[in-house]
Design an enzyme around this catalytic site. Structure first.
Site, PDB file in Angstrom:
ATOM      1  N   CYS A   2       0.851  -1.186   0.000  1.00 10.11           N
ATOM      2  CA  CYS A   2       0.000   0.000   0.000  1.00 10.11           C
ATOM      3  C   CYS A   2       0.887   1.235   0.000  1.00 10.11           C
ATOM      4  O   CYS A   2       2.031   1.199   0.451  1.00 10.11           O
ATOM      5  CB  CYS A   2      -0.944   0.066   1.194  1.00 10.11           C
ATOM      6  N   ARG A  27       3.066   0.220  -5.410  1.00  4.43           N
ATOM      7  CA  ARG A  27       2.983  -0.434  -4.107  1.00  4.43           C
ATOM      8  C   ARG A  27       1.691  -1.232  -3.935  1.00  4.43           C
ATOM      9  O   ARG A  27       1.510  -1.932  -2.931  1.00  4.43           O
ATOM     10  CB  ARG A  27       3.075   0.607  -2.992  1.00  4.43           C
ATOM     11  N   TRP A  74      -2.898  -2.574  -1.642  1.00  4.57           N
ATOM     12  CA  TRP A  74      -2.627  -3.976  -1.965  1.00  4.57           C
ATOM     13  C   TRP A  74      -3.292  -4.760  -0.847  1.00  4.57           C
ATOM     14  O   TRP A  74      -2.873  -4.684   0.310  1.00  4.57           O
ATOM     15  CB  TRP A  74      -1.130  -4.234  -1.995  1.00  4.57           C
ATOM     16  N   ASN A 100      -0.600   1.902   5.739  1.00  6.62           N
ATOM     17  CA  ASN A 100       0.202   0.879   5.070  1.00  6.62           C
ATOM     18  C   ASN A 100       0.799  -0.007   6.152  1.00  6.62           C
ATOM     19  O   ASN A 100       1.523   0.487   7.018  1.00  6.62           O
ATOM     20  CB  ASN A 100       1.324   1.538   4.253  1.00  6.62           C
ATOM     21  N   GLY A 101       0.478  -1.290   6.137  1.00  7.29           N
ATOM     22  CA  GLY A 101       0.997  -2.198   7.163  1.00  7.29           C
ATOM     23  C   GLY A 101      -0.103  -3.137   7.613  1.00  7.29           C
ATOM     24  O   GLY A 101      -1.099  -3.330   6.916  1.00  7.29           O
ATOM     25  N   GLU A 480      16.058 -16.756 -11.839  1.00  9.27           N
ATOM     26  CA  GLU A 480      15.610 -15.377 -12.014  1.00  9.27           C
ATOM     27  C   GLU A 480      14.844 -15.226 -13.336  1.00  9.27           C
ATOM     28  O   GLU A 480      13.812 -14.556 -13.404  1.00  9.27           O
ATOM     29  CB  GLU A 480      16.822 -14.429 -11.956  1.00  9.27           C
ATOM     30  N   LYS A 484      10.950 -13.962 -13.799  1.00 14.54           N
ATOM     31  CA  LYS A 484      10.563 -12.829 -14.661  1.00 14.54           C
ATOM     32  C   LYS A 484       9.412 -13.239 -15.565  1.00 14.54           C
ATOM     33  O   LYS A 484       8.438 -12.520 -15.687  1.00 14.54           O
ATOM     34  CB  LYS A 484      11.736 -12.356 -15.541  1.00 14.54           C
ATOM     35  N   GLU A 487       6.054 -13.900 -13.484  1.00 11.80           N
ATOM     36  CA  GLU A 487       5.392 -12.803 -12.772  1.00 11.80           C
ATOM     37  C   GLU A 487       4.758 -11.782 -13.709  1.00 11.80           C
ATOM     38  O   GLU A 487       3.775 -11.145 -13.343  1.00 11.80           O
ATOM     39  CB  GLU A 487       6.315 -12.128 -11.749  1.00 11.80           C
ATOM     40  N   HIS A 503      15.957 -36.627 -12.368  1.00 11.41           N
ATOM     41  CA  HIS A 503      15.506 -37.178 -11.086  1.00 11.41           C
ATOM     42  C   HIS A 503      14.028 -36.888 -10.840  1.00 11.41           C
ATOM     43  O   HIS A 503      13.579 -36.929  -9.703  1.00 11.41           O
ATOM     44  CB  HIS A 503      16.381 -36.652  -9.950  1.00 11.41           C
ATOM     45  N   LYS A 602       5.204  -3.728  -5.758  1.00 17.04           N
ATOM     46  CA  LYS A 602       6.659  -3.564  -5.813  1.00 17.04           C
ATOM     47  C   LYS A 602       7.303  -3.781  -4.453  1.00 17.04           C
ATOM     48  O   LYS A 602       8.334  -4.417  -4.332  1.00 17.04           O
ATOM     49  CB  LYS A 602       6.964  -2.147  -6.322  1.00 17.04           C
TER      50      LYS A 602
HETATM   51  O1  M6R Z   1      12.733  -4.647  -2.529  1.00 18.04           O
HETATM   52  P1  M6R Z   1      13.248  -6.048  -2.427  1.00 18.04           P
HETATM   53  O2  M6R Z   1      14.457  -6.283  -3.265  1.00 18.04           O
HETATM   54  O3  M6R Z   1      13.465  -6.488  -1.006  1.00 18.04           O
HETATM   55  O4  M6R Z   1      12.084  -6.939  -3.002  1.00 18.04           O
HETATM   56  C1  M6R Z   1      12.150  -8.329  -2.945  1.00 18.04           C
HETATM   57  C2  M6R Z   1      11.129  -8.993  -3.826  1.00 18.04           C
HETATM   58  O5  M6R Z   1       9.834  -8.649  -3.418  1.00 18.04           O
HETATM   59  C3  M6R Z   1      11.294  -8.605  -5.299  1.00 18.04           C
HETATM   60  O6  M6R Z   1      12.575  -8.861  -5.752  1.00 18.04           O
HETATM   61  C4  M6R Z   1      10.277  -9.357  -6.168  1.00 18.04           C
HETATM   62  O7  M6R Z   1      10.574 -10.715  -6.183  1.00 18.04           O
HETATM   63  C5  M6R Z   1      10.253  -8.791  -7.589  1.00 18.04           C
HETATM   64  N1  M6R Z   1       8.899  -8.577  -7.989  1.00 18.04           N
HETATM   65  C6  M6R Z   1      10.828  -9.673  -8.615  1.00 18.04           C
HETATM   66  O8  M6R Z   1      10.799  -9.100  -9.876  1.00 18.04           O
END
Ligand code: M6R
Length: 607
Positions: A2, A27, A74, A100-101, A480, A484, A487, A503, A602
């Protein structure tokens, strides 16, 4: 998660709040809302879905007034709905709150408040805050807020308005980020700096347990018990434009293209000939030599950066390195003590799980070094040492330039510690440093191949499952790459250590499951080729990522994308870039909202 924003001044609050929310939409984007004090009524307008829905609503019912708060959500407690959208009000409508929290003890508070006759209109945890303030209000908002804070447990950044005290905006912080923007004849609160950057570059970074009381001309910051806190002004050095799209269709694409410049910044001032230096901090040799073990902790992409870091630190420092997902770390009673260096990695510096891991590590006596992007973030402030990645603002939910600059920071740090301990020869350091400095140019070359990535993405866009395979560094990068793709394009993707396929996972391979095989690491090249043959024998279509000049792999796969030749130790930084681009173009081809993928945000500031 949020985002919250607040304004008090002499201008119309609504457009300023909406503009701030636009910068905070990364956010969360389940709903958005504003509360503005219009004459003697707090007008609340909210809409489910993206900010544009709220903007449409505001065309018809735009509250006018010079003080207000805004929120982009969020969802955690209660589904995305009009009732659950913020701002929330008390029974009388005298108070409005954005949050937020998570208020962890909200259920018991809600029960107690209902017994006192309060009527709730949402399922959220936040609404208890509005009712508690109403309960404690006896003509002094500050006092009511203080009493409320003594009752609530959990994490919060709050923005609070009171109709009976017009011209006063209150912000509070505990375990969720909050900044105060210092204007002239106006002041601001926000979850993050970009929300206020077009108005001011001067901020206060609010710490846990602080309350800020803002009027158009004054800012008072106190502790919960009311003692005045004198804070230093934080001057923001980057400009608002850095957080804009700058002609790119999406932030993600812009951020992918910013990588060459970001590498230059990460490296800037940190190498001199064959030596790595960190003017940012001083690490005495006695401290370094006491570390017998390293723990790297992060979430998502940051965790993946840690997986590359494991090999980098082990190779250069010859001490054991463990990598942990932050949300697992603190609950496993990690074997961490004064002889451990814990490296926490976080782009935002606000990820709740990573912050909690940092605190756990410090509690156990470990030294904590943070690799982060955001100056003044909670993690940067609580760590003992900080290495900034200097990637510039990263807005797209899918992390790209932060990942690659995290890797660069890890190479630099490992070299630095290795040199301090006399473990890394000048020749080796020189080779790695030269490779790091060649990254911007090599990346530029990868970024020129747009047509190829679009063509490949066109093929992947209709697939249901994609497998990524690789060994060593290539496996870490495969993880990674698969994150990508899933997501932002919502295509199911998994990454496997190539040798592990047989395996179990090999059972899933058919002609319908394309495989992206990373064949960059030379040490394991032949072994990976064998694994490619195994999946080809099961009819999979295979795309290989290989190094320019490779004349072998093309014989066994359906298509090849190459990266420029570079020292193999540093290659992961380049290997991931084609994967970022394939994911991006596949998501665009599928019509996905690239910068704001469903269900994500984010900054994950809840555990
Ligand atoms: O701000 P941070 O690097 O701590 O965030 C960690 C993850 O939430 C962040 O890397 C998330 O996995 C991304 N959406 C990946 O693209």
């Amino acid at each position: 998660m949020c985002g919250i924003v607040g304004y008090v001044g002499r201008k119309e609050a609504t457009p300023i709040l909406v503009e701030g929310l636009r910068k905070l939409e990364y956010r969360g984007y389940d709903s958005a809302g504003v509360a503005v004090l219009e004459e003697d009524t707090i007008q609340i307008v909210k809409a489910v879905g993206k900010l544009s829905f709220l903007e449409n609503k505001l065309q018809k019912e735009k509250p006018t007034g010079n003080i207000g708060i805004g929120h982009t959500r969020w969802a955690t407690h209660g589904k995305p709905s009009a009732e659950n959208s913020h701002p929330h009000a008390d029974c009388s409508g005298d108070f409005a709150v954005v949050h937020n929290g998570i208020i962890e003890n909200y259920l018991e508070l809600k029960e107690w408040l209902m017994e006192q006759g309060h009527v709730f209109s949402s399922e959220t945890d936040t609404e208890v805050v509005a009712h508690l303030i109403e309960h404690y209000y006896e003509g002094d908002l500050e006092e009511a807020v203080r009493k409320t804070l003594q009752r609530i447990e959990g994490s919060y950044a709050l923005g609070i308005l009171c109709k009976k005290e017009p011209g006063k905006l209150i912000g509070v912080r505990k375990d969720s980020p909050l900044v105060v923007g210092i204007g002239e004849g106006e002041n601001f609160i926000a979850s993050d700096i970009p929300a206020i950057l077009s108005h001011t570059r001067k901020c206060y970074l609010i710490d846990d347990g602080e309350i800020c009381i803002l009027t158009p001309d004054t800012i008072k910051i106190t502790t919960i018990s009311g003692e005045i806190v004198n804070k230093e002004i934080f001057n923001v050095s980057w400009d608002a434009e850095a957080a804009e799209k700058g002609g790119f269709e999406h932030f993600m694409l812009k951020e992918i293209y910013e990588q060459p410049a970001a590498f230059r910044k990460t490296l800037s001032g940190r190498t001199a000939g064959n030596k790595v230096q960190f003017p940012d901090f001083h690490l005495p040799m006695e401290t370094v030599s006491q570390w017998k073990k390293i723990y790297i902790v992060g979430c998502g992409t940051a965790y993946h950066a840690g997986l590359v870091g494991k090999t980098v630190f082990e190779q250069l420092l010859r001490i054991p390195v463990e990598v942990d997902i932050a949300s697992e770390f603190r609950y496993r009673e990690p074997l961490v003590d004064e002889e451990t260096l814990v490296i926490v990695i976080s782009q935002s510096g606000e990820t709740a799980d990573t912050l909690a891991a940092l605190r756990e590590a410090k509690h156990k006596g470990a030294a904590v070094l943070a690799i982060t992007n955001v100056v003044g973030s909670s993690i940067s402030r609580e760590a003992d040492f900080v290495v900034y990645i200097w990637a510039g603002p990263e807005i797209a939910v899918a992390s790209t330039k932060a990942y690659t600059t995290m890797l660069v920071a890890e190479y630099l740090l490992a070299l630095y510690l290795g040199q301090l301990k006399g473990l890394v020869s000048d020749t080796l350091a020189g080779e790695i440093i030269n490779a790091l400095h060649s990254l911007p140019e090599a990346t530029d070359r990868i970024l020129k191949e747009t047509a190829k990535y679009k063509e490949v993405a066109e093929y992947f866009k209709d697939k249901h499952d994609v497998f990524f395979i690789g060994r060593g560094f290539d496996w870490a990068v495969a993880l990674e790459g698969s994150l990508k793709l899933k997501e932002i394009s919502y295509i199911h993707a998994e990454a496997y250590a190539a040798g592990e396929l047989k395996h179990g996972t090999l059972a899933l391979i058919t002609q319908e499951t394309p495989v992206i095989a990373l064949c960059v690491q030379q040490k394991t090249y032949d072994k990976t080729l064998s694994n490619i043959k195994e999946v080809k024998a099961r009819d999979a279509q295979v795309l290989a990522i290989a190094v320019e000049g490779d004349t072998e792999v093309g014989k066994y796969v359906d298509d090849v994308i190459t990266i420029p030749e570079i020292n193999n130790f540093v290659a992961p930084v380049l290997t991931v870039i084609p994967l970022q681009l394939i994911a991006y173009y596949a998501a665009v081809a599928r019509g996905c909202n690239v910068d704001q993928p469903r269900n994500l945000a984010k900054s994950v500031t809840v555990e």
